[in-house]
Motif scaffolding. Sequence first.
Motif, PDB file in Angstrom:
ATOM      1  N   GLU A   1     -11.343   4.307  -6.423  1.00  0.00           N
ATOM      2  CA  GLU A   1     -10.258   3.369  -6.108  1.00  0.00           C
ATOM      3  C   GLU A   1      -8.992   3.738  -6.863  1.00  0.00           C
ATOM      4  O   GLU A   1      -7.889   3.740  -6.319  1.00  0.00           O
TER       5      GLU A   1
ATOM      6  N   HIS B   1      -7.983   3.565   2.381  1.00  0.00           N
ATOM      7  CA  HIS B   1      -7.927   2.179   1.943  1.00  0.00           C
ATOM      8  C   HIS B   1      -8.857   1.309   2.778  1.00  0.00           C
ATOM      9  O   HIS B   1      -9.522   0.414   2.275  1.00  0.00           O
ATOM     10  N   GLN B   2      -8.928   1.618   4.050  1.00  0.00           N
ATOM     11  CA  GLN B   2      -9.780   0.851   4.955  1.00  0.00           C
ATOM     12  C   GLN B   2     -11.260   1.151   4.691  1.00  0.00           C
ATOM     13  O   GLN B   2     -12.105   0.261   4.694  1.00  0.00           O
TER      14      GLN B   2
ATOM     15  N   ARG C   1      -3.786   7.593   3.597  1.00  0.00           N
ATOM     16  CA  ARG C   1      -3.779   6.494   2.638  1.00  0.00           C
ATOM     17  C   ARG C   1      -4.386   5.252   3.275  1.00  0.00           C
ATOM     18  O   ARG C   1      -5.266   4.603   2.721  1.00  0.00           O
TER      19      ARG C   1
ATOM     20  N   HIS D   1      -7.004   6.888  -5.765  1.00  0.00           N
ATOM     21  CA  HIS D   1      -6.211   6.722  -4.545  1.00  0.00           C
ATOM     22  C   HIS D   1      -5.161   5.622  -4.679  1.00  0.00           C
ATOM     23  O   HIS D   1      -4.079   5.726  -4.116  1.00  0.00           O
ATOM     24  N   PHE D   2      -5.504   4.562  -5.388  1.00  0.00           N
ATOM     25  CA  PHE D   2      -4.580   3.427  -5.460  1.00  0.00           C
ATOM     26  C   PHE D   2      -4.364   2.964  -6.891  1.00  0.00           C
ATOM     27  O   PHE D   2      -4.758   1.860  -7.272  1.00  0.00           O
TER      28      PHE D   2
ATOM     29  N   LEU E   1       0.829  -1.196   0.000  1.00  0.00           N
ATOM     30  CA  LEU E   1       0.000   0.000   0.000  1.00  0.00           C
ATOM     31  C   LEU E   1       0.868   1.252   0.000  1.00  0.00           C
ATOM     32  O   LEU E   1       0.629   2.210  -0.712  1.00  0.00           O
TER      33      LEU E   1
END
Length: 687
Positions: free
Chosen positions: A191, A163-164, A159, A194-195, A138
């Motif tokens: 999603e 993510h959680q 972050r 952010h990732f 991550l």
Amino acid sequence: MDLNTKLIHTSGIGPSLQAKLDKLNLVTVEDLITHYPFRYEDFAKISKIAEGRVGEVNTFSGEIWSIKNTYTKSHKILTKAILNDGSGTVEIIWFNNRWIIKNIKVGDKIQASGKFDYFAGKLGLVAPEWEKVDTEALHTGRLVPVYPETYGLTSKWLRAKIHQFLPKINLEDPIPVEVTKDFLPLKNALEKIHFPENYSDILQAKKRLSFDELFYIQLSTLKKREDWQNKQVTKELKIDNVKFQKFIDKLPFKLTSAQKRVIDEVLNDVSKTSPANRLIQGEVGSGKTVVAAVIIYLAYLNNLKSILMAPTEILAFQHHSTLTKLLKPYGINVGIYTGSKKSVIKPVILSETKDLDSSLIAQNDKKEMSDVIVGTHALLSEKLELNDVGLVVVDEQQRFGVAQRSLLRSRAKSPHFITMTATPIPRTVALTIYGDLDLSVIDEMPVGRLEVKTHYVPEARRDDSYKFMEKLVNTGQQIYIITPLIDESETLLSAKAAKAEYERLQTKIFPKLKLGLLHGKLKPKEKEEIINDFKSHKIDILVSTSVVEVGMDIPNATIMVIEGAERFGLSQLHQLRGRVGRGDIQSYCFLFTEQEIPQIIQRLKNLEHIHAGLKLAELDLQTRGSGEIYGTKQSGDWDLKIASLSDLELIEKARNAAKKILQDDLTLDKHPNLLGKLLNLENIMPD
Ligand code: ADP
Ligand code: MG
């Protein structure tokens, strides 16, 4: 959880953490997941330790062979670990972090991303981000998002939290799928922003999220516009052609054809019963005030009163005197209503209006109100009763918030509403933030105006420029010297800085000349006196904070000196420059900086050859973002999180989509989710 869930109600976030989140304006789950990264670190590539690139960011993945704390002479902790990946070993160093030793044990497999560099003479991985490899990567080994942070709230924390939360959020997309079918689905886009796996993910996600943002703005502004035109009724103004033409013929100058065209556009609006809602844009000095005066005269002929609101007292006083000059010969009585923010609001009756019996009157005097009232935001006060108002004009409208503008509009009971600005408006901006208005542009200057010769002046030439100024003053010209902008708004600090500069100039540089000092902390009466002294040439040089930026009109002032020019946007500098060059004498603008840095100088030099406000605004838009230019941040208008106001194609797409939905469903009854979303947004941005 859903988007409206308060962060404080989720587990793991207590009051002290929330206090930090508040600093980033993060209150709900939606705020958090729309707290978008502003850049990404590319940790995607895992390197063999043996092939590590010195001096660059590397990601290594391997097994911890040893880890221990050592202490510096000043008793700070240095954690040192040895990582092995089969190709070699590398020493990792962390500073002053007591948690690391508790979290990493010998034998753990970790990935670490950081700078591979010399520390105390030895090559190592210095203060890397790290995580265990058996967890989903991550924080390392990928494109890692970097967020706007605040003290005690790191990108790493944000972050992890996002993510959680992201998979747990009950996320319903309010926008119908037909509209967004060309884009990523909403959840997907969130999603990927952010990732992301790669850069193409970021671009696609940005497209979708920007589209949404622009779409909601369009939906809101277009809906407002329709509602306004369908529901509101006002008195139409009848045009008495003979009187009207006579008024125009008697003006002290001939109107430019742009002024005539804009007047026609406004006449077309105000001759209807649905209230006009038009924004007039025109370069500094293009002559907007007289356009307002013409329409005010027309309202008077229709037995309706007019209100003109200006952002500063200085400007209100100036408009009062201009309108009095133009309108008094027709028996029209012009009042003024101002009051500095902190003083008790009460009407100021100028001696000029006092002589007439029906002067400006507040409600407590129960007398008749003036035909025209010029004022500042004091006009918003409940104490002033606004009856029979047919026309409201807001000058320098960008200085007011949406809420103030609409309060005045509703207090005057939906009059014809004209706003004016000198801030150039690129088409993209006109279509978005001003999408609910009609736009007129005065794109022509009165004849005989000379371009203001503009120079960036290096410090070494400061004395020469002072000599030049003194010479021009001795030929009878006047000068503005603007002191640096210390804070966004006028503070005590700016006032102090202006005073110090004024004293320096008066005693050391221009002891023989008469200088005056103007800043936002002076009392209204004092301000008025200084301005009048400058107007009547009792003062040669006016040292001032940027309060003179808006609208002052003193044709004999021919030099504009701006100190600390790097602190202003190009548009703002252009507005300041517009204070000179109003007569037919050659005018000058000198730009000084506090930092002689090539980028800064280069940016300022744009003003030497660009004289079109629109071009400068577009340059600002590229380099500074919209919020700072259109005052949207300060005034609580639209504050864009991700979309860019320079993406015409996406703006048009969003606009067409919003139009299509409203065509069949203006009330949004068939789209309850969209309506809910809009109400939510408008809660934040009242109008
Ligand atoms: P702005 O658009 O910046 O508000 P103003 O309304 O203050 O500009 O006008 C600037 C100056 O130009 C004023 O002194 C005004 O009297 C003058 N002016 C306006 N229109 C004309 C014109 N058509 N011809 C000559 N001078 C004009
Ligand atoms: Mg003006």
